[in-house]
Design a protein around this motif. Structure first.
Motif, short mmCIF file in Angstrom:
data_model
loop_
_atom_site.label_atom_id
_atom_site.label_comp_id
_atom_site.label_asym_id
_atom_site.label_seq_id
_atom_site.Cartn_x
_atom_site.Cartn_y
_atom_site.Cartn_z
N UNK A 16 44.22 38.25 33.73
CA UNK A 16 44.60 37.36 33.05
C UNK A 16 45.35 36.26 34.52
N UNK A 17 45.62 35.31 34.11
CA UNK A 17 45.72 34.03 34.78
C UNK A 17 47.01 33.35 33.92
N UNK A 18 48.05 34.28 34.18
CA UNK A 18 49.45 33.29 33.58
C UNK A 18 50.20 32.44 34.46
N UNK A 19 49.36 32.42 36.12
CA UNK A 19 50.32 32.01 36.76
C UNK A 19 49.43 30.60 36.89
N UNK A 30 39.64 27.25 51.51
CA UNK A 30 39.77 27.87 50.44
C UNK A 30 40.76 27.32 49.34
N UNK A 31 40.31 27.11 48.49
CA UNK A 31 41.69 27.86 47.35
C UNK A 31 41.92 29.08 46.70
N UNK A 32 43.63 29.15 47.29
CA UNK A 32 43.80 30.22 46.85
C UNK A 32 44.72 30.60 45.60
N UNK A 33 44.20 31.37 44.54
CA UNK A 33 45.33 32.02 43.17
C UNK A 33 45.20 32.81 42.79
N UNK A 34 45.96 33.39 41.71
CA UNK A 34 46.19 35.24 41.63
C UNK A 34 46.02 35.02 40.00
N UNK A 35 45.20 36.47 39.55
CA UNK A 35 45.26 36.96 38.66
C UNK A 35 45.79 38.42 38.67
N UNK A 36 46.31 38.99 37.26
CA UNK A 36 46.88 39.72 37.16
C UNK A 36 46.55 40.25 36.21
N UNK A 37 46.28 42.17 36.26
CA UNK A 37 45.04 43.10 36.32
C UNK A 37 46.74 44.40 35.60
N UNK A 38 47.06 43.91 34.30
CA UNK A 38 48.17 44.74 33.93
C UNK A 38 49.46 44.31 34.57
N UNK A 39 49.59 45.05 35.63
CA UNK A 39 51.20 44.91 36.37
C UNK A 39 50.93 44.71 38.25
N UNK A 80 35.95 33.96 37.82
CA UNK A 80 36.58 34.19 38.47
C UNK A 80 36.61 36.13 37.94
N UNK A 81 36.75 35.60 36.46
CA UNK A 81 36.68 37.10 35.75
C UNK A 81 35.28 37.73 35.02
N UNK A 82 34.34 37.34 35.88
CA UNK A 82 32.50 37.54 35.83
C UNK A 82 32.65 39.07 37.39
N UNK A 83 33.11 38.12 38.30
CA UNK A 83 33.66 38.98 38.82
C UNK A 83 34.53 40.42 39.50
N UNK A 84 35.62 39.92 38.88
CA UNK A 84 36.43 41.18 39.37
C UNK A 84 36.46 42.24 38.54
N UNK A 85 36.35 43.64 39.47
CA UNK A 85 36.24 45.08 38.86
C UNK A 85 37.80 45.55 38.83
N UNK A 86 38.34 46.43 38.04
CA UNK A 86 39.44 46.84 38.30
C UNK A 86 39.19 48.30 38.86
N UNK A 87 39.59 48.23 40.05
CA UNK A 87 39.60 49.38 40.74
C UNK A 87 41.30 48.96 42.07
N UNK A 88 40.85 49.23 43.40
CA UNK A 88 41.30 49.33 44.41
C UNK A 88 41.51 48.24 44.85
N UNK A 89 40.49 47.49 45.00
CA UNK A 89 40.28 46.28 45.64
C UNK A 89 41.07 44.93 45.03
N UNK A 90 41.91 44.54 46.28
CA UNK A 90 43.01 43.04 45.26
C UNK A 90 42.33 41.70 46.09
N UNK A 91 41.88 41.89 46.45
CA UNK A 91 41.06 40.44 47.16
C UNK A 91 39.64 39.89 47.05
N UNK A 92 39.79 38.90 45.94
CA UNK A 92 38.34 38.14 45.85
C UNK A 92 37.67 36.74 46.58
N UNK A 93 36.81 37.09 46.82
CA UNK A 93 36.27 35.62 47.46
C UNK A 93 34.93 35.01 46.37
N UNK A 94 35.25 33.87 45.90
CA UNK A 94 34.21 33.20 45.47
C UNK A 94 33.29 32.28 46.15
N UNK A 95 32.55 32.68 46.40
CA UNK A 95 31.15 31.05 47.14
C UNK A 95 30.04 31.07 46.56
#
Length: 95
Positions: A16-19, A30-39, A80-95
């Motif tokens: 989710x992207x509530x922020x 680049x532009x940085x933004x944040x999403x949340x998977x649970x907490x 971003x939603x398509x690229x995201x995979x739940x797991x330990x990674x917490x940083x993604x680059x969209x290029x």
């Protein structure tokens, strides 16, 4: 059977992207933004070249790049939603 249902629930990432905050990182272009998977907070960076691919008339200054991001926000969030995979990674680059 109920246990299998719970396992399946955990495999589905709910990003989710509530922020609405975003910032421009001039050193990384680049532009940085944040999403949340649970907490968990997940950092996304979309490079300005990608924004130019989506909107060719984007300038190279911070204001222009952030304006393009704002205009393309829904499209970028879908990517971003398509690229995201739940797991330990917490940083993604969209290029």
């Amino acid at each position: 059977m109920a246990l299998l249902g719970r396992v399946r629930e955990k495999l589905i990432a709910v990003l989710q992207f509530p922020n609405p905050s975003r910032s421009y990182d001039a050193s990384r272009h680049c532009v940085c933004f944040w999403g949340y998977d649970d907490s968990r907070e997940i950092t996304f960076m979309v490079d300005d070249a990608m924004l130019r691919n989506l909107q060719p008339d984007v300038g190279s200054d911070e204001r222009s790049v952030l304006g393009a991001f704002d205009k393309l926000r829904e499209k970028v969030l879908e990517i971003a939603k398509k690229q995201y995979v739940s797991g330990p990674q917490n940083r993604y680059l969209i290029s």
